[in-house]
Design an enzyme around this catalytic site. Structure first.
Site, PDB file in Angstrom:
ATOM      1  N   HIS A 810       0.862  -1.186   0.000  1.00 29.93           N
ATOM      2  CA  HIS A 810       0.000   0.000   0.000  1.00 29.93           C
ATOM      3  C   HIS A 810       0.896   1.234   0.000  1.00 29.93           C
ATOM      4  CE1 HIS A 810      -3.183  -2.701   2.060  1.00 29.93           C
ATOM      5  NE2 HIS A 810      -3.371  -2.677   0.758  1.00 29.93           N
ATOM      6  N   GLU A 813       1.604   3.855   2.979  1.00 32.20           N
ATOM      7  CA  GLU A 813       2.081   3.341   4.262  1.00 32.20           C
ATOM      8  C   GLU A 813       3.616   3.395   4.323  1.00 32.20           C
ATOM      9  OE1 GLU A 813       0.339  -0.532   4.596  1.00 32.20           O
ATOM     10  OE2 GLU A 813      -1.710   0.244   4.629  1.00 32.20           O
ATOM     11  N   HIS A 907       3.249  -3.550   7.004  1.00 35.25           N
ATOM     12  CA  HIS A 907       2.165  -2.615   6.690  1.00 35.25           C
ATOM     13  C   HIS A 907       2.146  -1.463   7.688  1.00 35.25           C
ATOM     14  CE1 HIS A 907      -0.514  -4.672   3.644  1.00 35.25           C
ATOM     15  NE2 HIS A 907       0.331  -5.638   3.940  1.00 35.25           N
ATOM     16  N   GLU A 992       1.788  -4.799  11.414  1.00 30.97           N
ATOM     17  CA  GLU A 992       1.182  -3.469  11.305  1.00 30.97           C
ATOM     18  C   GLU A 992       1.884  -2.493  12.239  1.00 30.97           C
ATOM     19  OE1 GLU A 992      -1.250  -2.663   9.287  1.00 30.97           O
ATOM     20  OE2 GLU A 992      -2.332  -4.509   8.766  1.00 30.97           O
TER      21      GLU A 992
END
Length: 1106
Positions: A810, A813, A907, A992
C-alpha cells in the site's frame, strides 16, 4: 409513590379482596400466589381487564406502578411478554366512553401513565394500539381535554409512545393529530411547562413519518418552530425552560431528516438563528446542553457543496495493458535483471468500490476445507523454473573467498566495517554531535552561509532541484568517483545546455555542507536514481527532504493533547464561512492540473509535483485559511488519505489553518493525538534536517462536501490543523507521515551493497519484474558467506531455510518502508545477532511491492486501480506483475523443498496504536467463530505465536494483545492468508505499525518516529532467533543470549486486551440524525413529573398557542 385511590392498600389485602369479589374467570391462576411470582403479573393484568369496581381497578394500577417503579427495565419487559401492553390498552378502551363528561379520569389517568411507561419499552406498541382501537381514542381524549393541562399531558405522553411506529404516526397525522398538537405549542410562558414540553415531544415523535414531515413543511411549521425557539431563547432569561428549548431543537432535528426539511430550514434563516443563539449559549455554562444539539443541527443542514474539481476521477490516468491468456514470464535482460515486457492498451475507467463492512464474527472463515486443504497452484509447475535465477546463492561459487587474501581488503574492509558501525549508530551520533554543533555555530558563519544558501532558493517553483540538473559534481570529483565514459559526457552536455553555474554552485555547497552526515544517504546517489524513476506526469523536481535527506529528531515527541471543544469551534467557523462571505477569498492558489496557478503575494505557495507528492488543489478561503483537496489514486475516484506537499511564502508567527476536505475514512488517529509531520528547509540549512510532528487544533470530522459530479454517494471528512511557521522566507513540507520514496529505496540499496564486505556477507540485488509503468521491482538476497569453499560449508549455505519479507504493497504506508529500512540495515550490519542470522537463514526481501503507487503519491492502489493486497489468490500477470511474480517465486521455493520458514508483509495501520502482528490459525478461527467443528482432533503447530511472544519481550513498541490469528473471509486474498494456505507457511504474518504512537509501555504517550520504526525492523530480526531452535545448522547457539528475554519486561509488556481499542471520540465525528439527549431527561422522568403535579399546579388553562 402516591396512591391514585383514597384508601391505603397492601399486597395480600388487595389480592384477598380481589379474590373475595370473584373478579376472575373460571380457570384463571389462583390469587394466593405472591405478586412477585411468575403468575403475579398475570393475576394483576387479568384483574385489570375484568373488574368493574373503580376502587379495585385503581388499586391494581397502583400495585403495577409500584412494581414497575421499584424494579428495573427487566420487570417492564417481563410484563410486556405477559401481555401487559394489551391489558393496559384494553383497560383504556373499556374505561373511556367517548364523552369527556362521563369519563372516569380517576382510572383513565393512571392507565395513561402506565401505558406511557410500559409502551416506551415495547417496540410493537403502535401496532398493538392500532389493533385495540386505542390510537384514535387517545387522540379524541386529547381533543376533549385541551383546556385541562394535566389530562392533556397524559394523552400527549401516550401519543409520543404510540408514534414510535411510523404507521401509527402517519395515522395520527392523517387524522389532524399533528395539527392539533402543533397548536398546543405556545410562545414563551411560565405556566404548564410540563404539558408544553409533552406537546413538543409528541410533535417531534410524529415526525418519524416522512408523510408527516412533508405535511409539516408544506404548512409552514418549520418557520413556526424557528419563531418559537427564538421566542423562548430570548425571553427565558432565568433559564428555567431549558428542556422546552431542547425539545424544540429535537423537532427541528426530526423535520430536517429529509432534504426538503433541510432546504426549508436554511431558506427560513435557521442557520443564522441557531448560529447566533449558539454563540449566546456558549457564554453561559448552564446552557451548554443546548450547544451540541444546535451545532449538530447546523452541520446537518449546511447545503451540500460539490468539490471544486472538474472531475471526480484522479488527475492521473494510465493506459492499462490488455489481459492475455498466456502466462507472463520473467525475461532476463542483458544485464541480468528480470523484467516484464508489457504491452500497453487502453482500458475503460471504472469506479473503485470499497468492500462492504461485514460483521467480524460473520466474517470469520468456518469452512474447515478452506482452512485445512491447500488449493491447487494457480499456474503450471513447468513455468516455475524461470524463478531459479532469483536464488543466485544456490549456484554462486564464492571465488572471492580465495581472492580475498590477494586483494587490498584490510583497509577497504575496515572502512566498510566502520561505515556499518556509523550507520548502525548514525542516528545517535547525529543527535549528539551534529545538531548540537549546529546550535554552536558562530553567528557570522551562519550569516555567511545563509548568504549563499537561502531556504527560498529551494522553492520548487525555482526549479533548482531538477532531475535534469547535474548535481554534486564537486563532491564526485573530490571523491575520485568521476570516470570517463558516456555518463560523464552526458553530464557535460547537460551542464552546457543548462548554463546555470549558480545552480551547480549552490547545490554543491549544499552537498558539501550537509550530505556527509546522514547515514546511508548521498544526495548525488539519490539524484542519479531519481533520473531513472518513471512517473505518470513525468516528475522532474526533487523534494528537498528526499534529496538532502533527514535524520530522526534527537528526543521523542509526545502525542498531541486534544483541546476540549476544538471540533465544535472549527465547525462553527465553517458555518460562519457559509453565512458571512465578507472575508471569504475563495481563490485557487494551486492546481495540479493547471500550471498557470496565480502567484499571489499575500498567499501561501503550494507544490506537489514531485515523487510521492499528493495535493491536487489548494484554495485560499480566508487570509490565513486554506482548503486542500487530495488526488485520488490513479485511474480511480477514491482512496484519499496520503498527502505530501511543499508550502512557502509564509509569514512567521502567524497561525495558518489547513483543511483537507476530501478524506474518506470514517475516523482517524488525528482524533487521538496524531500530528502531521513538517520539514523546514531553513532548519535543514542550519544543521537540523528533521521531520517534526507539528500542528495544533487538530480534529477530523464529517463535512458537507460531496463529489464534484455526483457520480457516487460518498461521505467526505475534514482533517483540519493549524501550523505556525517559525521562519520568514522558509520553504516547508507537510506530510501525513514520514515520506519514503521509491528513489530513496533504490539509492539505499546501492549504498548498502557498497558498504558490505563481500567475503563475509552475500548481498545480491536483482529485479523481480517491471511494474506497469516500467519501474524495476527489486528483490534482495542476504545471507552469510560460507567460511570456505569446502563442500560442507557450501552445502550448509544451500540448505539454510528461507525467510521472505515484503513491504509497501500500500503506497500510503511509508511507515512500513521505514521498518524495512531498519531490517535491511540491521541484516547488513556487524551486529553479532545479524551475523548469526545471516549464518542461519537466507533472507529474500521484496522491499517495495507497489513502486508505481509510491512514486505517484497514491494511498491504496496500484495503477490498475486495485488494492494489490487483495489480488494474491489469482493475481493477473499483466495487471499485477509484482504480486504475480512474488507469489510465483514463493511457489518455486515450495517446489524445490525450500518453503519459507517465515513470511512477513510489513504494513501501516491508520486506526490503532502500537505495532502488532496478524497471523493465521485454524483452531483460533474456529474457536472465535463458535464453530460446531470439534477442534480436539485437529492438529496445529502452536509455533505461529513464537515471534509475537519474542517481540512482546524485546520490542517496546510491540503490543502482544493487539495481535490476531483468525482467518477472515474478507481477507482471504491477502498475502498473509494466501501464503499460509497455498504455500504452506505456518508463520505467515502481516506486521502493522501505527502512524500515530503508543498507549503502553515505556513509549506510552509518545509519537512513533523514524527511530522507533527502524528499531522495530531491527527487533523483528532479533525475534527470528526464536526460530533457530527449528534449525539444526545453527553455528553459535550462544547468540540466543542477545535476545535478553528478561530486559524491561514490566516496562513495556501489554496486559489488557482492550487497552488498544480507542474510546469514542470526545466529539461526534458524524452528523447526529437524532437530537443529542438532554442529561437527566427521559420519558419516564416526564411521566413521574406529570403524575406528581397536583391539579392546582397544572390545573385548568387554555393551552392553545399557535
Amino acid at each position: 409513590m402516591s396512591c391514585h385511590g383514597h384508601n391505603c392498600f397492601t399486597w395480600n389485602g388487595i389480592l384477598r379482596d380481589l379474590q373475595g369479589r370473584n373478579m376472575f374467570c373460571r380457570g384463571q391462576p389462583s390469587m394466593s400466589a405472591s405478586p412477585t411470582s411468575s403468575n403475579g403479573f398475570e393475576v394483576l393484568l387479568s384483574a385489570l381487564q375484568n373488574t368493574e369496581d373503580v376502587q379495585s381497578t385503581v388499586n391494581v394500577l397502583n400495585i403495577l406502578d409500584e412494581l414497575l417503579s421499584a424494579g428495573t427495565d427487566r420487570r417492564i419487559h417481563y410484563m410486556i411478554r405477559k401481555g401487559g401492553s394489551e391489558a393496559l390498552l384494553n383497560a383504556l378502551v373499556n374505561n373511556y366512553s367517548g364523552h369527556c363528561a362521563h369519563c372516569n379520569y380517576k382510572i383513565v389517568l393512571p392507565i395513561l401513565y402506565l401505558l406511557a411507561k410500559v409502551g416506551h419499552k415495547d417496540r410493537s406498541i403502535g401496532k398493538k394500539a392500532e389493533e385495540a382501537g386505542a390510537v384514535l381514542l387517545t387522540l379524541n381524549l386529547l381533543k376533549n381535554n385541551i383546556k385541562h393541562a394535566k389530562r392533556a399531558a397524559a394523552c400527549l405522553l401516550v401519543i409520543q409512545v404510540f408514534a414510535q411506529s411510523v404507521s401509527t404516526a402517519t395515522l395520527i397525522g392523517s387524522n389532524q393529530g399533528q395539527d392539533d398538537i402543533y397548536r398546543l405549542m405556545p410562545r414563551y410562558t411560565t405556566e404548564n411547562l410540563q404539558t408544553i414540553k409533552a406537546s413538543i415531544n409528541a410533535f417531534a415523535a410524529l415526525l418519524c413519518s416522512n408523510t408527516n414531515i412533508s405535511s409539516a413543511v408544506s404548512k409552514g411549521y418549520v418557520s413556526g418552530l424557528l419563531q418559537l425557539y427564538e421566542d423562548w431563547h430570548s425571553k427565558d432569561t432565568k433559564h428555567s425552560a431549558i428542556e422546552i428549548r431542547h425539545a424544540l431543537l429535537c423537532c427541528l432535528h426530526r423535520i430536517t431528516r429529509r432534504a426538503l426539511g433541510r432546504r426549508t430550514f436554511v431558506s427560513q434563516g435557521g442557520l443564522r438563528l441557531l448560529y447566533h443563539t449558539t454563540q449566546t449559549c456558549m457564554l453561559n455554562k448552564c446552557l451548554t446542553s443546548l450547544v451540541e444539539p444546535s451545532v449538530q443541527l447546523m452541520r446537518k443542514c449546511l447545503p451540500k457543496t460539490p468539490l471544486p474539481l472538474t472531475s471526480d476521477h484522479s488527475a492521473y490516468s494510465f493506459p492499462l495493458p490488455a489481459r492475455q491468456c498466456t502466462a507472463c514470464n520473467v525475461v532476463k535482460t542483458s544485464d541480468g535483471h528480470n523484467l516484464d515486457f508489457l504491452e500497453e492498451d487502453e482500458e475503460d475507467d471504472e469506479e473503485c468500490q470499497e468492500a462492504a463492512t461485514i460483521d467480524y464474527d460473520d466474517d470469520l472463515e468456518t469452512d474447515l476445507n478452506k482452512l485445512c486443504l491447500c488449493p491447487d497452484p494457480d499456474r503450471p509447475k513447468e513455468v516455475l523454473h524461470q524463478y531459479s535465477s532469483l536464488c543466485p546463492e544456490l549456484s554462486h561459487d564464492f571465488q572471492e573467498l580465495d581472492l580475498s587474501s590477494r586483494r587490498s581488503s584490510p583497509s577497504s574492509s575496515s572502512s566498510s566495517d566502520d561505515h556499518n558501525l556509523a550507520c548502525h549508530n548514525g542516528e545517535r551520533r547525529w543527535s549528539t554531535e551534529v545538531l548540537s554543533q549546529a546550535k554552536k555555530d558562530p553567528p557570522n558563519q551562519t550569516k555567511s552561509d545563509a548568504a549563499i544558501l537561502k531556504a527560498k532558493d529551494f522553492n520548487s517553483h525555482n526549479g533548482l532541484l531538477k532531475t535534469s540538473t547535474v548535481v554534486g559534481s564537486k563532491v564526485i570529483q573530490t571523491r575520485e568517483e568521476a570516470k570517463t565514459g558516456p555518463a560523464n559526457d552526458d553530464c557535460k552536455d547537460n551542464r552546457e545546455e543548462n548554463n546555470n553555474s549558480y545552480d551547480f554552485t549552490t547545490i554543491d555547497k549544499l552537498i558539501e555542507r550537509q550530505g556527509v552526515f546522514i547515514p546511508y544517504h548521498e544526495p548525488t546517489m539519490y539524484h542519479a536514481a531519481a533520473v531513472k524513476t518513471k512517473s505518470i506526469p513525468g516528475f522532474d523536481i526533487l523534494a528537498f527532504p528526499d534529496f538532502l535527506g533527514h535524520v530522526p529528531k534527537p528526543e521523542n515527541e509526545p502525542m498531541a493533547t486534544r483541546k476540549p471543544g476544538v471540533q465544535r469551534q472549527k465547525v462553527i467557523e465553517d458555518i460562519q464561512r457559509f453565512m458571512n462571505t465578507d472575508d471569504i477569498i475563495n481563490q485557487v492558489v494551486f492546481d495540479m492540473e493547471d500550471d498557470r496557478s496565480p502567484d499571489m503575494p499575500d498567499s501561501l505557495r503550494f507544490f506537489s509535483r514531485f515523487e510521492c507528492g499528493n495535493l491536487r488543489k489548494a484554495i485560499q478561503v480566508r487570509r490565513y485559511e486554506y482548503d486542500l483537496i487530495l488526488n485520488a489514486d490513479a485511474n480511480c475516484t477514491q482512496h484519499t488519505q496520503w498527502f505530501y506537499f511543499e508550502v512557502s511564502n509564509m509569514e512567521p508567527g502567524v497561525p495558518y489553518r489547513f483543511n483537507i476536505i476530501n478524506c474518506e475514512k470514517s475516523n482517524s488517529q488525528f482524533n487521538y493525538g496524531m500530528q502531521p509531520v513538517l520539514y523546514s528547509v531553513r532548519d535543514a540549512l542550519n544543521g537540523q534536517p528533521c521531520w517534526l510532528r507539528s500542528g495544533t487544533d487538530i480534529c477530523y470530522f464529517r463535512n458537507h462536501f460531496c463529489p464534484a459530479r455526483g457520480s457516487r454517494r460518498t461521505t467526505f471528512y475534514t482533517l483540519t490543523f493549524t501550523i505556525t511557521f517559525k521562519h520568514n522566507e522558509d520553504v516547508c513540507y507537510l506530510a501525513y507521515h514520514y515520506p519514503y520514496t521509491y528513489t530513496a529505496l533504490m539509492a539505499h540499496l546501492k549504498l548498502l551493497h557498497r558498504s558490505i564486505d563481500p567475503t563475509k556477507m552475500y548481498f545480491r540485488q536483482q529485479f523481480l519484474c517491471a511494474t506497469l509503468a516500467g519501474n524495476p521491482c527489486p528483490i534482495v538476497t542476504i545471507t552469510g558467506c560460507p567460511p570456505s569453499r569446502d563442500y560442507k560449508d557450501i552445502h550448509q549455505l544451500r540448505n539454510r531455510p528461507c525467510i521472505v519479507l515484503t513491504s509497501r504493497v500500500h503506497p500510503g504506508e511509508p511507515n512500513a518502508s521505514w521498518v524495512m529500512k531498519g531490517t535491511l540495515e540491521f541484516l547488513c550490519s556487524r551486529d553479532p545477532v545479524a551475523t548469526a542470522l545471516r549464518e542461519t537463514f537466507v533472507f529474500k526481501i521484496v522491499p517495495m511491492l507497489n513502486p508505481d503507487g509510491v512514486i505517484n503519491g497514491m494511498h491504496r492502489c496500484d495503477l490498475n486501480k486495485e488494492d494489490l493486497n487483495r489480488q494474491w489468490s489469482k493475481p493477473d500477470p499483466f495487471l499485477c506483475p509484482t504480486i504475480y511474480h512474488t507469489k510465483g517465486f514463493l511457489y518455486y521455493l515450495n517446489s524445490i523443498g525450500r518453503t519459507p520458514l517465515v513470511f512477513c508483509d510489513y504494513h501501516g495501520h491508520s486506526r490503532k496504536k502500537n505495532v502488532f502482528l496478524y497471523g493465521c490459525s485454524m483452531k483460533e478461527t474456529l474457536w472465535q467463530s463458535s464453530s460446531a467443528v470439534d477442534t480436539a482432533g485437529l492438529k496445529e503447530d502452536p509455533g505461529y505465536r513464537a515471534i509475537a511472544k519474542a517481540l512482546d519481550r524485546i520490542a517496546p513498541a510491540f503490543s502482544f494483545n493487539s495481535c490476531n490469528y483468525t482467518v477472515e473471509k474478507s481477507r482471504s486474498s491477502t498475502a498473509r492468508v494466501v501464503v499460509w494456505r497455498e504455500i504452506g507457511v505456518l508463520r505467515s504474518y502481516t506486521m502493522e505499525s501505527t502512524y500515530n504512537g503508543f498507549d503502553q509501555g515505556i513509549y506510552k504517550g509518545l509519537h512513533m518516529g523514524i527511530r522507533e520504526l527502524e528499531e522495530m525492523g531491527r527487533n523483528f530480526c532479533h525475534s527470528l532467533l526464536s526460530m533457530t531452535k527449528d534449525t539444526k545448522e545453527l553455528y553459535d547457539t550462544s547468540m540466543i543470549n542477545y535476545i535478553n528475554l528478561d530486559h524491561n519486561i514490566q516496562d513495556h509488556r501489554s496486559h489488557n486486551i482492550f487497552e488498544d481499542d480507542e474510546p469514542p471520540c470526545a466529539e461526534e465525528i458524524e452528523y447526529s440524525i437524532e437530537c443529542p439527549g438532554l442529561p437527566g431527561s427521559d420519558l419516564e422522568s416526564d411521566v413521574n413529573k406529570c403524575m406528581a403535579c397536583t391539579d392546582e399546579e397544572e390545573g385548568v388553562a387554555h393551552l392553545e398557542g399557535n
